[in-house]
Design an enzyme around this catalytic site. Structure first.
Site, PDB file in Angstrom:
ATOM      1  N   TYR A 264       0.914  -1.054   0.228  1.00 55.78           N
ATOM      2  CA  TYR A 264      -0.092  -0.003   0.062  1.00 55.78           C
ATOM      3  C   TYR A 264       0.703   1.397   0.188  1.00 55.78           C
ATOM      4  CZ  TYR A 264      -3.486   3.440   1.901  1.00 55.78           C
ATOM      5  OH  TYR A 264      -4.150   4.433   2.135  1.00 55.78           O
TER       6      TYR A 264
ATOM      7  N   THR B 258       1.733   3.744   1.613  1.00 54.57           N
ATOM      8  CA  THR B 258       2.648   4.243   2.699  1.00 54.57           C
ATOM      9  C   THR B 258       3.444   3.179   3.061  1.00 54.57           C
ATOM     10  OG1 THR B 258       0.912   3.532   4.386  1.00 54.57           O
ATOM     11  CG2 THR B 258       0.674   5.653   3.632  1.00 54.57           C
ATOM     12  N   LYS B 259       3.877   2.119   2.681  1.00 57.18           N
ATOM     13  CA  LYS B 259       4.485   1.123   3.271  1.00 57.18           C
ATOM     14  C   LYS B 259       5.991   1.259   2.755  1.00 57.18           C
ATOM     15  CE  LYS B 259       1.085  -1.249   5.196  1.00 57.18           C
ATOM     16  NZ  LYS B 259       0.059  -0.366   5.373  1.00 57.18           N
ATOM     17  N   ASN B 260       6.834   0.215   3.733  1.00 58.27           N
ATOM     18  CA  ASN B 260       8.177   0.635   3.198  1.00 58.27           C
ATOM     19  C   ASN B 260       8.669   0.104   1.794  1.00 58.27           C
ATOM     20  OD1 ASN B 260       7.817   0.347   6.145  1.00 58.27           O
ATOM     21  ND2 ASN B 260       9.867  -0.323   6.330  1.00 58.27           N
TER      22      ASN B 260
END
Ligand SMILES: Cc1ncc(COP(=O)(O)O)c(C=O)c1O
Length: 390
Positions: A184, A186-188
């Protein structure tokens, strides 16, 4: 301190020319759905994690649901998970017609507590969905041992855990269980929307593969490429969860820059740790307790015995006075109306998760930040803490 002009958003995707080139190349190639980029991303991600199989999907939620399906979860079953998570961890249990059962977290780490899991096991318990919360691995030795003792499956919610390692040094996802990652925005590692399931189990892999694309014995790649043939069988009433080649192109470029992005997260987390170490009334969520932290989230905790300000007011000040975006991860899932109404969960049922929830604030931590941004956040937090020091 001088207030910045521009609002510092809580998260901002990090990308460069490689991501742009990859997406354009995919568009031009004519493979707009699952094609060669998805296959390459699956192969490269599996190599990165050190696992035998990886299947790219359009979300982690899809991965969790597919995992529960192939593990045979259905009506009458109970599945244990943590209250300190995003609702997808438990909503997917509900989607299978099963009952989510919550086991409270460790008060310090916020990770599901294996002792609480054991307390919640009944004859109807079918499995456990631990969440590697904020980028730190759960105590998987203890959880796997409980699962083995009681004949339960383990499905790891690894949405926050790209780059995280277990206690034994293996990458999260290199497991005989199933692990579901999120890409998603915002993920790393981000592909906008996207996810990956990994497993070392050949039989589970075969089932997951078929179920992820309509239950067809062959995907488009096997049907429409030069080497493919048009014929296929539908062997299950499967789902439509595949990743697109455009998303996989982003994923491949992000995988190439992952170490560089993680270095930034580690650097900024260390700056925060140092800045808050001597601030009365502020503590931080521990880094660990075992394995490598992927620093998906950085959380400060407001200690009410040291500060005369509520968590909510602290957030408001950061936002309105200092122009800093924040988050809260999470409102414990059993406190949401759907769970209260349908499962009778109540305030006070999960004291450790609820206490933590009342104290935590996620402050910006991502590779798009500059060192000046991070220093600014440090100064703002310290200033508010000083103003409200008891
Ligand atoms: C702990 C956890 N599990 C599952 C998910 C669902 O991931 P996705 O948005 O890729 O479906 C998220 C998403 O934020 C999450 O934080």
């Amino acid at each position: 301190m001088k207030i910045r002009e521009e609002f510092l958003s809580y998260n901002k995707p990090c990308f460069g020319q490689e991501e742009l080139d990859g997406v354009v190349e995919s568009l031009k190639s004519g493979w707009w759905s699952k094609g060669p980029k998805v296959l390459e991303f699956e192969k490269r991600f599996a190599e990165y994690v050190g696992v035998k199989h990886a299947i790219a999907l359009n979300s982690c939620t899809a991965g969790l649901f597919l995992g529960l399906q192939v593990l045979g979860v259905g009506p009458g079953d109970e599945v244990i998970t943590t209250p300190m998570t995003f609702c997808a961890s438990s909503n997917t249990i509900v989607h299978c017609g099963a009952t989510p059962v919550f086991a409270d977290v460790d008060p310090e780490t916020g990770l599901i507590d294996p002792k609480e899991i054991e307390k919640k096991i009944t004859p109807r318990t079918k499995g456990i969905v631990p969440v590697h919360y904020a980028g730190r691995a759960c105590d998987m030795d203890a959880i796997n041992a409980i699962a083995k003792k009681h004949g339960l499956f383990v499905l790891e919610d690894a949405a926050h855990a790209v780059y995280t390692t277990y206690e034994n040094g293996n990458m999260v996802g290199n497991c005989d269980n199933i692990a579901a990652f999120s890409f998603y925005a915002t993920k790393n590692l981000a592909t906008g929307e996207g996810g990956m399931i990994t497993t070392n189990d050949d039989a589970l892999y075969e089932k997951l593969q078929v179920l992820s694309l309509h239950g067809m014995s062959k995907g488009a790649w096997n049907r429409f490429s030069a080497a493919g043939s048009w014929k296929y069988d539908v062997v299950e009433a499967g789902f439509k969860y595949n990743m697109t080649d455009m998303a996989a192109a982003l994923g491949l470029a992000q995988l190439d820059r992952l170490q560089e992005m993680q270095n930034k997260r580690e650097e900024f987390a260390a700056v925060y740790n140092q800045a808050f170490a001597d601030v009365k009334g502020i503590s931080v969520l521990p880094d660990g307790p075992w394995g490598r932290n992927a620093w998906h989230l950085y959380m400060i905790k407001i200690e009410r015995n040291g500060l005369a300000i509520s968590r909510d007011k602290f957030i408001r000040l950061l936002n309105e006075e200092y122009k800093i975006g924040t988050g809260v991860h999470y409102i414990p899932v059993p406190l949401h109306p759907f769970y209260r109404i349908n499962y009778g969960t109540r305030q006070g049922d999960y004291p450790n998760a609820e206490r933590l929830y009342s104290q935590i604030i996620s402050i910006p931590l991502n590779p798009s930040l500059t060192r000046e941004d991070v220093d600014y956040v440090c100064e703002a937090v310290r200033e508010i803490a000083q103003r409200f020091s008891k």
